[in-house]
Motif scaffolding. Sequence first.
Motif, short mmCIF file in Angstrom:
data_model
loop_
_atom_site.label_atom_id
_atom_site.label_comp_id
_atom_site.label_asym_id
_atom_site.label_seq_id
_atom_site.Cartn_x
_atom_site.Cartn_y
_atom_site.Cartn_z
N ALA A 9 -36.81 -9.01 27.66
CA ALA A 9 -35.67 -9.84 28.05
C ALA A 9 -35.48 -9.87 29.56
N SER A 10 -35.93 -8.83 30.26
CA SER A 10 -35.65 -8.75 31.69
C SER A 10 -36.85 -8.99 32.59
N PRO A 13 -37.70 -12.26 36.11
CA PRO A 13 -36.48 -13.05 36.25
C PRO A 13 -36.64 -14.24 37.18
N TYR A 16 -38.40 -16.94 35.22
CA TYR A 16 -37.45 -17.46 34.24
C TYR A 16 -36.48 -18.43 34.92
N TYR A 58 -27.49 -11.73 35.11
CA TYR A 58 -28.03 -13.08 35.00
C TYR A 58 -26.98 -14.17 34.84
N ASP A 62 -27.40 -17.59 31.05
CA ASP A 62 -28.79 -17.12 31.08
C ASP A 62 -28.97 -15.83 30.28
N GLU A 65 -29.10 -16.99 26.68
CA GLU A 65 -30.37 -17.68 26.43
C GLU A 65 -31.50 -16.66 26.24
N ARG A 66 -31.57 -15.67 27.11
CA ARG A 66 -32.62 -14.66 27.03
C ARG A 66 -32.57 -13.91 25.70
N SER A 70 -35.15 -14.22 22.20
CA SER A 70 -36.02 -13.08 21.94
C SER A 70 -36.42 -13.12 20.46
#
Length: 124
Positions: A9-10, A13, A16, A58, A62, A65-66, A70
């Motif tokens: 997820a991170s 960035p 992204y 974020y 965002d 969304e992340r 997932s």
Amino acid sequence: MRSDTLWIASRSPLLYAARMGTERTASPALEAFIDKSVELAKERGYNPTIFIGMRRQYGTVDAIERLVQSGDLQSGFRRLNQLGLLDWTIESAVIKFSTEFSRNARQCAEWRLQQVRPNRKSSE
């Protein structure tokens, strides 16, 4: 959330952000919904610390969304469902505030909600 899920997820960035365009600001109504969701979760003994941290890092849209995109069912989603707060999950926020999210995020949120509500559509 498992550490490998957090890493997914991170990661990247900047890539992204470039893919998603400029940082999107959540509407006041979405921010209020998420604040209330966190408050309700804490009242029932669940503190969504990973989501809170991602939201700070974020921004609300965002971060959601992340997490929603997932591949894993998030621990927060499962926990809120167990606490009877399914209508306060980030997936429910995506459906409720659908114009603030990507089409893919909406589809992922819809799919997750259908996994726990198999006999009705999540947008009802």
